[in-house]
Design a protein around this motif. Structure first.
Motif, PDB file in Angstrom:
ATOM      1  N   TYR A 181       5.003 -15.445  71.753  1.00  9.94           N
ATOM      2  CA  TYR A 181       5.323 -15.333  73.185  1.00  9.94           C
ATOM      3  C   TYR A 181       6.758 -15.759  73.457  1.00  9.94           C
ATOM      4  N   ILE A 182       7.182 -16.863  72.831  1.00  7.73           N
ATOM      5  CA  ILE A 182       8.545 -17.360  73.032  1.00  7.73           C
ATOM      6  C   ILE A 182       9.569 -16.374  72.494  1.00  7.73           C
ATOM      7  N   THR A 183       9.358 -15.918  71.271  1.00  8.93           N
ATOM      8  CA  THR A 183      10.340 -15.031  70.642  1.00  8.93           C
ATOM      9  C   THR A 183      10.330 -13.629  71.238  1.00  8.93           C
ATOM     10  N   GLY A 184       9.186 -13.202  71.767  1.00 10.55           N
ATOM     11  CA  GLY A 184       9.097 -11.854  72.318  1.00 10.55           C
ATOM     12  C   GLY A 184       9.484 -11.740  73.770  1.00 10.55           C
ATOM     13  N   SER A 185       9.569 -12.875  74.461  1.00  9.30           N
ATOM     14  CA  SER A 185       9.859 -12.824  75.898  1.00  9.30           C
ATOM     15  C   SER A 185      11.347 -12.736  76.199  1.00  9.30           C
ATOM     16  N   HIS A 186      12.192 -13.045  75.231  1.00  6.47           N
ATOM     17  CA  HIS A 186      13.644 -12.927  75.383  1.00  6.47           C
ATOM     18  C   HIS A 186      14.159 -13.699  76.606  1.00  6.47           C
ATOM     19  N   PHE A 187      13.766 -14.964  76.690  1.00  8.51           N
ATOM     20  CA  PHE A 187      14.274 -15.804  77.771  1.00  8.51           C
ATOM     21  C   PHE A 187      15.786 -15.962  77.631  1.00  8.51           C
ATOM     22  N   GLN A 246       5.464 -27.813  77.184  1.00  6.38           N
ATOM     23  CA  GLN A 246       6.491 -26.842  76.905  1.00  6.38           C
ATOM     24  C   GLN A 246       7.761 -27.100  77.749  1.00  6.38           C
ATOM     25  N   PRO A 247       8.937 -26.763  77.176  1.00  9.95           N
ATOM     26  CA  PRO A 247      10.167 -26.923  77.952  1.00  9.95           C
ATOM     27  C   PRO A 247      10.360 -25.758  78.915  1.00  9.95           C
ATOM     28  N   SER A 248      11.244 -25.951  79.876  1.00  9.27           N
ATOM     29  CA  SER A 248      11.537 -24.870  80.822  1.00  9.27           C
ATOM     30  C   SER A 248      12.481 -23.843  80.214  1.00  9.27           C
ATOM     31  N   PHE A 249      13.249 -24.225  79.179  1.00  8.18           N
ATOM     32  CA  PHE A 249      14.056 -23.265  78.424  1.00  8.18           C
ATOM     33  C   PHE A 249      14.072 -23.690  76.960  1.00  8.18           C
ATOM     34  N   VAL A 275      21.821 -30.079  73.132  1.00  5.47           N
ATOM     35  CA  VAL A 275      22.398 -30.191  71.794  1.00  5.47           C
ATOM     36  C   VAL A 275      23.246 -28.955  71.485  1.00  5.47           C
ATOM     37  N   HIS A 276      24.260 -29.140  70.648  1.00  5.15           N
ATOM     38  CA  HIS A 276      25.098 -28.022  70.232  1.00  5.15           C
ATOM     39  C   HIS A 276      24.382 -27.105  69.244  1.00  5.15           C
ATOM     40  N   LYS A 277      23.503 -27.653  68.456  1.00  3.85           N
ATOM     41  CA  LYS A 277      22.799 -26.889  67.426  1.00  3.85           C
ATOM     42  C   LYS A 277      21.909 -25.842  68.099  1.00  3.85           C
ATOM     43  N   HIS A 278      21.992 -24.587  67.628  1.00  6.12           N
ATOM     44  CA  HIS A 278      21.352 -23.473  68.322  1.00  6.12           C
ATOM     45  C   HIS A 278      19.965 -23.097  67.804  1.00  6.12           C
ATOM     46  N   ASP A 279      19.516 -23.645  66.691  1.00  6.31           N
ATOM     47  CA  ASP A 279      18.297 -23.140  66.069  1.00  6.31           C
ATOM     48  C   ASP A 279      17.074 -24.029  66.310  1.00  6.31           C
ATOM     49  N   ILE A 280      17.123 -24.893  67.325  1.00  5.99           N
ATOM     50  CA  ILE A 280      15.979 -25.759  67.632  1.00  5.99           C
ATOM     51  C   ILE A 280      15.457 -25.369  69.012  1.00  5.99           C
ATOM     52  N   LYS A 281      14.299 -24.764  69.049  1.00  2.48           N
ATOM     53  CA  LYS A 281      13.744 -24.278  70.320  1.00  2.48           C
ATOM     54  C   LYS A 281      13.082 -25.388  71.117  1.00  2.48           C
ATOM     55  N   SER A 282      12.303 -26.234  70.431  1.00  2.00           N
ATOM     56  CA  SER A 282      11.520 -27.240  71.141  1.00  2.00           C
ATOM     57  C   SER A 282      11.101 -28.344  70.185  1.00  2.00           C
ATOM     58  N   LEU A 283      10.246 -29.198  70.693  1.00  2.19           N
ATOM     59  CA  LEU A 283       9.689 -30.305  69.915  1.00  2.19           C
ATOM     60  C   LEU A 283       9.047 -29.823  68.621  1.00  2.19           C
ATOM     61  N   ARG A 284       8.418 -28.653  68.636  1.00  2.00           N
ATOM     62  CA  ARG A 284       7.706 -28.115  67.477  1.00  2.00           C
ATOM     63  C   ARG A 284       8.617 -27.926  66.265  1.00  2.00           C
ATOM     64  N   ASP A 285       9.912 -27.709  66.480  1.00  2.92           N
ATOM     65  CA  ASP A 285      10.829 -27.422  65.379  1.00  2.92           C
ATOM     66  C   ASP A 285      11.385 -28.677  64.721  1.00  2.92           C
ATOM     67  N   LEU A 286      11.183 -29.835  65.323  1.00  4.20           N
ATOM     68  CA  LEU A 286      11.808 -31.061  64.823  1.00  4.20           C
ATOM     69  C   LEU A 286      11.117 -31.577  63.566  1.00  4.20           C
ATOM     70  N   VAL A 300       0.731 -31.640  64.256  1.00  3.02           N
ATOM     71  CA  VAL A 300       0.010 -32.287  65.334  1.00  3.02           C
ATOM     72  C   VAL A 300      -0.474 -31.258  66.366  1.00  3.02           C
ATOM     73  N   THR A 301      -1.561 -31.589  67.053  1.00  2.00           N
ATOM     74  CA  THR A 301      -2.014 -30.815  68.203  1.00  2.00           C
ATOM     75  C   THR A 301      -1.307 -31.344  69.448  1.00  2.00           C
ATOM     76  N   LEU A 302      -0.632 -30.463  70.164  1.00  2.00           N
ATOM     77  CA  LEU A 302       0.149 -30.863  71.329  1.00  2.00           C
ATOM     78  C   LEU A 302      -0.470 -30.299  72.608  1.00  2.00           C
ATOM     79  N   PRO A 303      -0.687 -31.150  73.611  1.00  2.00           N
ATOM     80  CA  PRO A 303      -1.172 -30.628  74.891  1.00  2.00           C
ATOM     81  C   PRO A 303      -0.013 -30.137  75.753  1.00  2.00           C
ATOM     82  N   PHE A 304      -0.271 -29.168  76.578  1.00  2.00           N
ATOM     83  CA  PHE A 304       0.691 -28.766  77.595  1.00  2.00           C
ATOM     84  C   PHE A 304      -0.036 -28.033  78.706  1.00  2.00           C
ATOM     85  N   VAL A 305       0.628 -27.851  79.820  1.00  2.00           N
ATOM     86  CA  VAL A 305       0.017 -27.266  81.006  1.00  2.00           C
ATOM     87  C   VAL A 305       0.499 -25.835  81.198  1.00  2.00           C
ATOM     88  N   LEU A 306      -0.439 -24.948  81.500  1.00  2.00           N
ATOM     89  CA  LEU A 306      -0.112 -23.576  81.868  1.00  2.00           C
ATOM     90  C   LEU A 306      -0.583 -23.308  83.290  1.00  2.00           C
TER      91      LEU A 306
END
Length: 424
Positions: A182-188, A287-290, A239-250, A332-338
């Protein structure tokens, strides 16, 4: 203190300060060749909007938060476009301590204040020692902070709308199968983020910057902050680094970046605003807003949006988790709100990965064991499902039992059942 002065003398092993602050936003790096500067495309910073706020046409009210004194509006600017939609967030300004000062001897320039001759007072009533009034101070103290998103997307409308919310338990499997596509296909669009990082926009708003490409960041005010009231301070570190989308990538490779963020932000804010690290909360949203890694910073004593436990993850906790387990956030299992109407929520439902709720218990009968086991399995971490929990604000209506049935129970041979409810 000027906005762009150095805040630390601490140096790294290679002799450079880890926190490099912009001294002039228009400076040209001397180590860049002249022909490279000519070939690199640049954009002129936009300082005036393409729309006229006075010509905004309201379509509907997305939400009206009387507690926070904010209102979100959906509409258009017909003189610009009939098709593009706009989201406007209007917010009453918070009180500043200087606005209520009555002794101005130490202030070099006169400033508007509430208790002055310009105060208009309308008496509602006087009752003994109590008085109630409607007061209108000078116009300088009645500003409305206005944030405009234009053209706005469906995600912006979801963000500012009052809709039903659902708590999702995202397993690593669900992230890979549903959330990540969803993240990669939505082209935010992240153009506005890159505009900041590359100094094409908002250069005058940058508080501090560390130019290191691997662990550096830009620190600037969030749109939620008026830029003046310290009590409501709200900053973003991107951050200046461009390849980290969210907490999941850390993971463990990002620990130098995370440590640098924690230390650099603390030093910069203490020097600029006088707040120590122990007075600040630094956290990620999930989830982050961007989808470009960033950190939210605001005072612990303040009540900021998005600090709830199902959304925020403290920077210190994130560092500690990764130090304990290098791939913690990949396991880890992460909760978030939709929100209701979210396309990602639709993806969860279409995939059959959401359980909308258990069967209601009626007449005191429990669910059969098979249904209970099924429900229990669907909530397990190993299961590729996420439970969708409806967050209701209203309380269930209490229905009185019919008097006739109550009488029959009392007159029967069986003793009446007594239900004891413990007070909270």
């Amino acid at each position: 203190m000027p906005a762009n002065t150095d805040v630390t003398n601490k140096v790294t092993s290679d002799g450079e300060s880890p926190l490099k602050v912009i001294e002039q936003v228009t400076e040209v790096k001397t180590d860049v060749a002249a022909d490279e500067l000519v070939e690199k495309p640049t954009k002129v910073e936009v300082t005036a909007p393409s729309y006229n706020l006075a010509k905004f046409k309201l379509t509907r009210i997305l939400q009206n938060n009387t507690l926070r004194k904010t209102i979100a509006l959906l509409g258009t600017f017909p003189d610009v476009s009939e098709n593009d939609i706009a989201v406007l967030l209007l917010e009453k300004q918070a009180f500043k301590e200087r606005d209520v000062q009555t002794e101005l001897d130490n202030i070099s320039e006169p400033a508007p204040r509430i208790f002055s001759d310009s105060l208009q007072v309308n008496t509602e009533f006087i009752n003994n020692i109590y008085g109630s009034f409607q007061c209108v101070p000078s116009s300088e103290l009645n500003n409305i902070k206005t944030t405009v998103v234009y053209p706005a997307t469906e995600k912006h409308i979801e963000k500012y709308s009052i809709t039903q919310k659902y708590l999702i338990k995202e397993t690593p499997t669900l992230y890979e199968e549903l959330t990540l596509p969803y993240i990669t296909g939505s082209h935010f669009s992240l153009d506005w983020v890159y505009n900041i990082l590359e100094h094409r926009q908002e250069t005058d708003r940058i508080v501090y910057e560390d130019f290191d490409p691997e662990k550096g960041f830009v620190l600037l005010p969030d749109l939620k902050w008026d830029g003046k009231t310290l009590e409501t301070l709200y900053l973003l570190a991107i951050v200046h680094k461009h390849d980290i989308k969210s907490l999941r990538d850390l993971n463990h490779t990002h620990l130098p970046l995370l440590h640098n963020l924690r230390d650099g932000i603390a030093v910069a804010i203490e020097e600029r605003y006088g707040l120590s690290a122990s007075q600040l909360r630094m956290y990620f949203h999930y989830q982050p807003s961007f989808y470009h890694l960033h950190i939210h910073i605001n005072p612990v004593r303040g009540d900021a949006p998005g600090i709830w436990c199902e959304k925020s993850h403290m920077l210190d906790t994130v560092i500690s988790n990764i130090e304990l387990m290098s791939d913690y956030y990949q396991r880890v299992t992460l909760p978030f709100v939709l929100f209701e109407g979210s396309k990602l929520l639709d993806e969860y439902e279409a995939k059959g990965a959401v359980q909308k709720g258990g069967k209601a218990v009626t007449d005191g009968k429990q669910l059969d064991e098979k249904s209970h086991d099924k429900s229990r399995k669907s909530n397990s971490i190993e299961s590729p499902q996420a439970q969708k929990v409806k967050l209701e604000n209203s309380q269930a209506e209490v229905v009185e039992p019919p008097k006739k049935k109550l009488k029959e129970t009392i007159e029967s041979d069986q003793p009446p059942k007594v239900i004891v409810v413990a007070a909270e």
